[in-house]
Design a protein around this motif. Structure first.
Motif, mmCIF file in Angstrom:
data_model
loop_
_atom_site.group_PDB
_atom_site.id
_atom_site.type_symbol
_atom_site.label_atom_id
_atom_site.label_comp_id
_atom_site.label_asym_id
_atom_site.label_seq_id
_atom_site.Cartn_x
_atom_site.Cartn_y
_atom_site.Cartn_z
ATOM 1 N N GLY A 1 13.092 83.218 59.667
ATOM 2 C CA GLY A 1 13.138 82.333 58.511
ATOM 3 C C GLY A 1 14.250 81.307 58.646
ATOM 4 N N SER A 2 14.460 80.527 57.610
ATOM 5 C CA SER A 2 15.499 79.494 57.633
ATOM 6 C C SER A 2 16.779 80.000 56.963
ATOM 7 C CB SER A 2 15.014 78.226 56.927
ATOM 8 O OG SER A 2 14.852 78.453 55.537
ATOM 9 N N ILE A 3 17.900 79.501 57.452
ATOM 10 C CA ILE A 3 19.204 79.821 56.866
ATOM 11 C C ILE A 3 19.951 78.515 56.614
ATOM 12 C CG2 ILE A 3 21.431 80.961 57.180
ATOM 13 C CD1 ILE A 3 20.085 82.961 59.021
ATOM 14 N N SER A 4 20.372 78.300 55.379
ATOM 15 C CA SER A 4 21.152 77.123 55.024
ATOM 16 C C SER A 4 22.459 77.551 54.372
ATOM 17 C CB SER A 4 20.367 76.208 54.071
ATOM 18 O OG SER A 4 19.225 75.662 54.708
ATOM 19 N N VAL A 5 23.473 76.712 54.493
ATOM 20 C CA VAL A 5 24.809 77.055 54.001
ATOM 21 C C VAL A 5 25.386 75.895 53.192
ATOM 22 C CG1 VAL A 5 27.187 77.626 54.662
ATOM 23 C CG2 VAL A 5 25.267 78.602 55.947
ATOM 24 N N ILE A 6 25.921 76.224 52.021
ATOM 25 C CA ILE A 6 26.768 75.290 51.273
ATOM 26 C C ILE A 6 28.201 75.733 51.524
ATOM 27 C CG2 ILE A 6 27.440 74.445 48.997
ATOM 28 C CD1 ILE A 6 24.580 74.868 48.070
ATOM 29 N N LEU A 7 28.951 74.898 52.252
ATOM 30 C CA LEU A 7 30.302 75.259 52.690
ATOM 31 C C LEU A 7 31.343 74.511 51.867
ATOM 32 C CD1 LEU A 7 31.998 76.825 54.790
ATOM 33 C CD2 LEU A 7 31.874 74.791 56.259
ATOM 34 N N LEU A 8 32.059 75.246 51.045
ATOM 35 C CA LEU A 8 33.136 74.671 50.241
ATOM 36 C C LEU A 8 34.434 74.688 51.049
ATOM 37 C CD1 LEU A 8 32.322 76.317 46.793
ATOM 38 C CD2 LEU A 8 31.635 74.082 47.642
ATOM 39 N N PRO A 9 35.390 73.831 50.698
ATOM 40 C CA PRO A 9 36.610 73.703 51.518
ATOM 41 C C PRO A 9 37.580 74.859 51.365
ATOM 42 C CG PRO A 9 36.730 72.267 49.609
ATOM 43 C CD PRO A 9 35.343 72.843 49.615
ATOM 44 N N LEU A 10 38.267 75.169 52.481
ATOM 45 C CA LEU A 10 39.319 76.191 52.496
ATOM 46 C C LEU A 10 40.365 75.789 53.523
ATOM 47 C CD1 LEU A 10 40.437 78.984 51.682
ATOM 48 C CD2 LEU A 10 39.065 79.960 53.527
ATOM 49 N N GLU A 11 41.615 75.861 53.124
ATOM 50 C CA GLU A 11 42.728 75.524 54.011
ATOM 51 C C GLU A 11 42.807 76.497 55.188
ATOM 52 O OE1 GLU A 11 47.135 74.429 52.757
ATOM 53 O OE2 GLU A 11 46.854 76.595 52.747
ATOM 54 N N GLY A 12 43.027 75.962 56.381
ATOM 55 C CA GLY A 12 43.311 76.794 57.544
ATOM 56 C C GLY A 12 42.118 77.480 58.171
ATOM 57 N N ASP A 13 40.918 76.899 58.070
ATOM 58 C CA ASP A 13 39.732 77.493 58.681
ATOM 59 C C ASP A 13 38.899 76.406 59.366
ATOM 60 O OD1 ASP A 13 38.037 79.491 59.415
ATOM 61 O OD2 ASP A 13 37.108 79.753 57.460
ATOM 62 N N PRO A 14 39.457 75.731 60.375
ATOM 63 C CA PRO A 14 38.796 74.575 60.981
ATOM 64 C C PRO A 14 37.524 74.899 61.758
ATOM 65 C CG PRO A 14 40.734 75.177 62.250
ATOM 66 C CD PRO A 14 40.768 76.003 60.996
ATOM 67 N N ALA A 15 37.378 76.150 62.201
ATOM 68 C CA ALA A 15 36.198 76.510 63.005
ATOM 69 C C ALA A 15 34.973 76.775 62.146
ATOM 70 C CB ALA A 15 36.507 77.743 63.853
ATOM 71 N N ALA A 16 35.149 76.870 60.832
ATOM 72 C CA ALA A 16 34.028 77.239 59.961
ATOM 73 C C ALA A 16 32.887 76.232 60.024
ATOM 74 C CB ALA A 16 34.525 77.399 58.530
ATOM 75 N N ALA A 17 33.190 74.954 59.875
ATOM 76 C CA ALA A 17 32.125 73.946 59.823
ATOM 77 C C ALA A 17 31.294 73.903 61.111
ATOM 78 C CB ALA A 17 32.715 72.577 59.507
ATOM 79 N N PRO A 18 31.912 73.810 62.302
ATOM 80 C CA PRO A 18 31.081 73.781 63.515
ATOM 81 C C PRO A 18 30.287 75.059 63.747
ATOM 82 C CG PRO A 18 33.430 73.868 64.076
ATOM 83 C CD PRO A 18 33.334 73.576 62.620
ATOM 84 N N LEU A 19 30.851 76.207 63.423
ATOM 85 C CA LEU A 19 30.135 77.464 63.653
ATOM 86 C C LEU A 19 28.989 77.650 62.662
ATOM 87 C CD1 LEU A 19 32.990 79.966 64.568
ATOM 88 C CD2 LEU A 19 31.340 78.867 66.075
ATOM 89 N N TYR A 20 29.215 77.301 61.419
ATOM 90 C CA TYR A 20 28.125 77.390 60.449
ATOM 91 C C TYR A 20 27.041 76.351 60.751
ATOM 92 C CZ TYR A 20 30.117 80.879 57.307
ATOM 93 O OH TYR A 20 30.581 82.065 56.767
ATOM 94 N N THR A 21 27.443 75.198 61.270
ATOM 95 C CA THR A 21 26.452 74.194 61.680
ATOM 96 C C THR A 21 25.574 74.744 62.790
ATOM 97 O OG1 THR A 21 27.903 72.340 61.073
ATOM 98 C CG2 THR A 21 26.135 71.882 62.646
ATOM 99 N N ARG A 22 26.196 75.370 63.783
ATOM 100 C CA ARG A 22 25.438 75.962 64.893
ATOM 101 C C ARG A 22 24.460 77.009 64.369
ATOM 102 N NH1 ARG A 22 29.043 78.829 69.327
ATOM 103 N NH2 ARG A 22 29.029 80.565 67.834
ATOM 104 N N TRP A 23 24.911 77.809 63.417
ATOM 105 C CA TRP A 23 24.081 78.882 62.865
ATOM 106 C C TRP A 23 22.872 78.330 62.123
ATOM 107 C CZ3 TRP A 23 25.032 82.063 57.919
ATOM 108 C CH2 TRP A 23 24.324 83.266 57.968
#
Length: 238
Positions: A200-222
């Motif tokens: 199935g499909s997986i989508s993410v709404i990613l809200l900002p958090l200090e000190g977690d720079p790898a979150a956006a690229p990894l969630y994008t890949r996912w």
């Protein structure tokens, strides 16, 4: 009765207003069986670590009014409002533990089911860590067609972090209370592995958090691997 009718009418108005935004942001809510996972960990209280620490010591009623958590609730309601009328949905919250907010599969064309889900969101108290692996493991057993995750960063809890053998930057037997960035990335690799066979499909709404720079690229890949969308919204949305 009049009170309930007014509540349903107001809900329908809110749904129509929220639906009007759908095609402006590129995030489409679709699928026959939709699961919404809401991160209810303490980090969902604020964007900076110092503000999160301060809010953690406050009363539940104060935490529930925190600006970032209010925004999280609005995003959840937006997703609920945009579930297709012929679809079923379930809503879960996750932090250290995973709990269902709804009561089994509900039809989106039942206004009362949407109202109930929106009301139950208001009762959640955001505390604890972030165990994405456990949340995903729980909902994959339900055979959903689409999964929507609202979170603000990478996991802080998972099977790897609880392992007796230190691995990937996790504490293991060392008893570290702080989880390193390397460990969080390792925990997310476990999440990707867990969902590798999901069609199935997986989508993410990613809200900002200090000190977690790898979150956006990894969630994008996912999300790209699962025909989904990553939305990192501006402060004014929704």
């Amino acid at each position: 009765l009049n009170s309930k009718l007014a509540e349903l009418q107001n809900s329908n108005i809110e749904v129509k207003q929220q639906k009007a935004q759908e095609f402006l942001i590129g995030l489409e809510v679709k699928g026959e069986r939709i699961v919404i996972l809401v991160d209810s960990s303490a980090s969902m209280l604020a964007e900076t670590l110092i503000d999160i620490t301060l809010l953690k010591s406050r009363k539940p009623v104060d935490r529930q009014k925190a600006a970032k958590w209010v925004r999280t609730k609005r995003a959840t309601k937006w997703l609920l409002a945009n579930v297709p009328q012929n679809s079923e949905f379930r809503l879960f919250q996750f932090s250290d533990q995973v709990n269902e907010v709804t009561n089994g599969w509900s039809k989106a064309n039942t206004p009362q089911a949407l109202v109930n889900a929106q009301n139950l969101i208001e009762k959640i108290d955001p505390v604890g860590g972030t165990n994405v692996e456990s949340a995903l493991s729980t909902v994959l057993k339900l055979n959903p067609s689409s999964i929507y995750v609202i979170t603000d960063g990478l996991p802080t809890i998972g099977k790897r972090a609880q392992s007796l053998v230190p691995s990937g930057g996790c504490g293991g037997l060392t008893g570290k209370s702080r989880v390193s960035g390397e460990c969080r990335e390792s925990l997310f690799v476990d999440v990707e592995s867990l969902s590798s066979s999901f069609r199935g499909s997986i989508s993410v709404i990613l809200l900002p958090l200090e000190g977690d720079p790898a979150a956006a690229p990894l969630y994008t890949r996912w999300t790209l691997a699962h025909d989904g969308t990553l939305l990192s919204p501006a402060k004014g949305w929704p």
